[in-house]
Design a protein around this motif. Sequence first.
Motif, PDB file in Angstrom:
ATOM      1  N   UNK A 160     -71.949 -35.910  33.561  1.00  0.00           N
ATOM      2  CA  UNK A 160     -73.055 -36.179  32.626  1.00  0.00           C
ATOM      3  C   UNK A 160     -73.257 -37.868  32.242  1.00  0.00           C
ATOM      4  N   UNK A 161     -72.202 -38.515  32.501  1.00  0.00           N
ATOM      5  CA  UNK A 161     -72.330 -40.081  32.262  1.00  0.00           C
ATOM      6  C   UNK A 161     -73.227 -40.812  33.199  1.00  0.00           C
ATOM      7  N   UNK A 162     -73.500 -39.976  34.271  1.00  0.00           N
ATOM      8  CA  UNK A 162     -74.121 -40.762  35.485  1.00  0.00           C
ATOM      9  C   UNK A 162     -75.831 -40.690  35.248  1.00  0.00           C
ATOM     10  N   UNK A 163     -75.995 -40.139  34.398  1.00  0.00           N
ATOM     11  CA  UNK A 163     -77.501 -40.156  33.963  1.00  0.00           C
ATOM     12  C   UNK A 163     -77.886 -39.575  32.601  1.00  0.00           C
ATOM     13  N   UNK A 164     -78.939 -40.076  31.950  1.00  0.00           N
ATOM     14  CA  UNK A 164     -79.062 -39.763  30.347  1.00  0.00           C
ATOM     15  C   UNK A 164     -79.423 -38.117  30.266  1.00  0.00           C
ATOM     16  N   UNK A 165     -79.786 -37.612  31.091  1.00  0.00           N
ATOM     17  CA  UNK A 165     -80.370 -36.302  30.807  1.00  0.00           C
ATOM     18  C   UNK A 165     -80.727 -35.430  32.043  1.00  0.00           C
ATOM     19  N   UNK A 166     -80.755 -34.063  31.742  1.00  0.00           N
ATOM     20  CA  UNK A 166     -81.176 -33.105  33.015  1.00  0.00           C
ATOM     21  C   UNK A 166     -80.459 -32.326  33.656  1.00  0.00           C
ATOM     22  N   UNK A 167     -79.125 -32.240  33.437  1.00  0.00           N
ATOM     23  CA  UNK A 167     -78.375 -31.774  33.979  1.00  0.00           C
ATOM     24  C   UNK A 167     -77.639 -30.371  33.017  1.00  0.00           C
ATOM     25  N   UNK A 168     -77.095 -29.195  33.647  1.00  0.00           N
ATOM     26  CA  UNK A 168     -76.345 -28.399  32.744  1.00  0.00           C
ATOM     27  C   UNK A 168     -75.080 -27.970  33.092  1.00  0.00           C
ATOM     28  N   UNK A 169     -74.325 -28.025  32.543  1.00  0.00           N
ATOM     29  CA  UNK A 169     -72.614 -27.857  32.330  1.00  0.00           C
ATOM     30  C   UNK A 169     -72.228 -26.787  31.506  1.00  0.00           C
ATOM     31  N   UNK A 170     -71.558 -25.992  32.212  1.00  0.00           N
ATOM     32  CA  UNK A 170     -70.608 -24.900  31.341  1.00  0.00           C
ATOM     33  C   UNK A 170     -69.375 -25.647  30.678  1.00  0.00           C
ATOM     34  N   UNK A 171     -69.397 -25.256  29.555  1.00  0.00           N
ATOM     35  CA  UNK A 171     -68.221 -25.721  28.721  1.00  0.00           C
ATOM     36  C   UNK A 171     -67.353 -24.718  28.087  1.00  0.00           C
ATOM     37  N   UNK A 172     -66.174 -24.564  28.590  1.00  0.00           N
ATOM     38  CA  UNK A 172     -65.243 -23.138  28.141  1.00  0.00           C
ATOM     39  C   UNK A 172     -64.548 -23.663  26.755  1.00  0.00           C
ATOM     40  N   UNK A 173     -65.021 -22.730  25.813  1.00  0.00           N
ATOM     41  CA  UNK A 173     -64.558 -22.826  24.583  1.00  0.00           C
ATOM     42  C   UNK A 173     -63.747 -21.634  24.036  1.00  0.00           C
ATOM     43  N   UNK A 174     -62.851 -21.926  22.956  1.00  0.00           N
ATOM     44  CA  UNK A 174     -62.207 -20.724  22.612  1.00  0.00           C
ATOM     45  C   UNK A 174     -62.919 -19.688  21.672  1.00  0.00           C
ATOM     46  N   UNK A 175     -62.899 -18.371  21.947  1.00  0.00           N
ATOM     47  CA  UNK A 175     -63.515 -17.592  21.482  1.00  0.00           C
ATOM     48  C   UNK A 175     -63.202 -17.166  20.047  1.00  0.00           C
ATOM     49  N   UNK A 176     -63.769 -17.492  18.919  1.00  0.00           N
ATOM     50  CA  UNK A 176     -63.233 -16.866  17.592  1.00  0.00           C
ATOM     51  C   UNK A 176     -64.273 -16.076  17.181  1.00  0.00           C
ATOM     52  N   UNK A 177     -63.940 -14.818  16.812  1.00  0.00           N
ATOM     53  CA  UNK A 177     -64.960 -13.592  16.311  1.00  0.00           C
ATOM     54  C   UNK A 177     -65.337 -13.949  15.090  1.00  0.00           C
ATOM     55  N   UNK A 178     -65.994 -14.980  14.601  1.00  0.00           N
ATOM     56  CA  UNK A 178     -66.387 -15.024  13.067  1.00  0.00           C
ATOM     57  C   UNK A 178     -67.806 -15.312  13.207  1.00  0.00           C
ATOM     58  N   UNK A 179     -68.458 -14.685  12.004  1.00  0.00           N
ATOM     59  CA  UNK A 179     -69.849 -14.893  11.939  1.00  0.00           C
ATOM     60  C   UNK A 179     -70.371 -15.042  10.529  1.00  0.00           C
ATOM     61  N   UNK A 180     -71.273 -15.795  10.526  1.00  0.00           N
ATOM     62  CA  UNK A 180     -71.957 -16.345   9.124  1.00  0.00           C
ATOM     63  C   UNK A 180     -72.362 -14.983   8.570  1.00  0.00           C
ATOM     64  N   UNK A 181     -72.800 -14.051   9.008  1.00  0.00           N
ATOM     65  CA  UNK A 181     -73.113 -12.841   8.259  1.00  0.00           C
ATOM     66  C   UNK A 181     -71.899 -12.053   7.677  1.00  0.00           C
ATOM     67  N   UNK A 182     -70.877 -12.183   8.334  1.00  0.00           N
ATOM     68  CA  UNK A 182     -69.464 -11.594   8.062  1.00  0.00           C
ATOM     69  C   UNK A 182     -69.163 -12.332   6.929  1.00  0.00           C
ATOM     70  N   UNK A 183     -68.988 -13.708   6.920  1.00  0.00           N
ATOM     71  CA  UNK A 183     -68.544 -14.403   5.812  1.00  0.00           C
ATOM     72  C   UNK A 183     -69.435 -14.176   4.484  1.00  0.00           C
ATOM     73  N   UNK A 184     -70.717 -14.000   4.759  1.00  0.00           N
ATOM     74  CA  UNK A 184     -71.733 -13.773   3.475  1.00  0.00           C
ATOM     75  C   UNK A 184     -71.241 -12.310   2.991  1.00  0.00           C
ATOM     76  N   UNK A 185     -71.124 -11.325   3.748  1.00  0.00           N
ATOM     77  CA  UNK A 185     -71.000 -10.139   3.119  1.00  0.00           C
ATOM     78  C   UNK A 185     -69.600 -10.048   2.647  1.00  0.00           C
ATOM     79  N   UNK A 186     -68.435 -10.748   3.053  1.00  0.00           N
ATOM     80  CA  UNK A 186     -67.215 -10.976   2.284  1.00  0.00           C
ATOM     81  C   UNK A 186     -67.482 -11.442   0.899  1.00  0.00           C
ATOM     82  N   UNK A 187     -68.288 -12.665   0.797  1.00  0.00           N
ATOM     83  CA  UNK A 187     -68.345 -13.517  -0.549  1.00  0.00           C
ATOM     84  C   UNK A 187     -69.288 -12.336  -1.343  1.00  0.00           C
TER      85      UNK A 187
END
Length: 215
Positions: A160-187
């Motif tokens: 991605x550093x070879x150009x300023x734009x235009x590419x698509x990269x998958x980035x694996x991230x840790x799945x945390x099962x948290x949603x804003x709607x759940x937080x709102x419901x709890x509150x």
Amino acid sequence: MQRPLAIFGGTFDPIHNAHLRVAWEASEALDADVRLLPASVPPHRDQPVADARQRAALVRAALVGQARLTLDTRELQREGPSYTIDTLLELRAEMGEARPLVLLVGADAFAGLTTWHRWRELFDHAHIGVLTRPGHDGAALPTELRTKIASRRCADAASLRESAAGRVLPIAVTPLEISASTVRAILASGREPRWLVPDALFADPALLAPYRTRA
């Protein structure tokens, strides 16, 4: 090439630990600073419960104590729908044409990219980092999008550093099962969403107050 700048948008209504974790992991994967951009009028979802000022305060409190993730309030200051293309155009005008810019998007949202305003132009101004669960390819992509990105896919963050734009990269991230709607419901039920949102949000009772009276 210069160090990339990544942007991560959302309503952040309220911000929670899953937002922060994926932004942090993307920052590490890309060796990039990440700006969190709360949307004022999100085009593809219900309007937020908390107003712009309240959500900016939540994000600001959540980011205290580190420098890698920062708050960018430009979408809260614009009138009308918070279109991503407008944000990218603003950032390009500010930072110039050379620095890599990475738009961070969840895999499900990426699958719906063809519904976004002027979606084809996004690739002219930024790379797209698709936040995925390890071992998962994400939702099936429509044919038009698959065709658009066929020659743009890459597997190495360094590319991605070879150009300023235009590419698509998958980035694996840790799945945390948290949603804003759940937080709102709890509150709204009178309970506390401990360990779902940053501890800093409990320091000032006014921060989470907009959600405590909602059913």
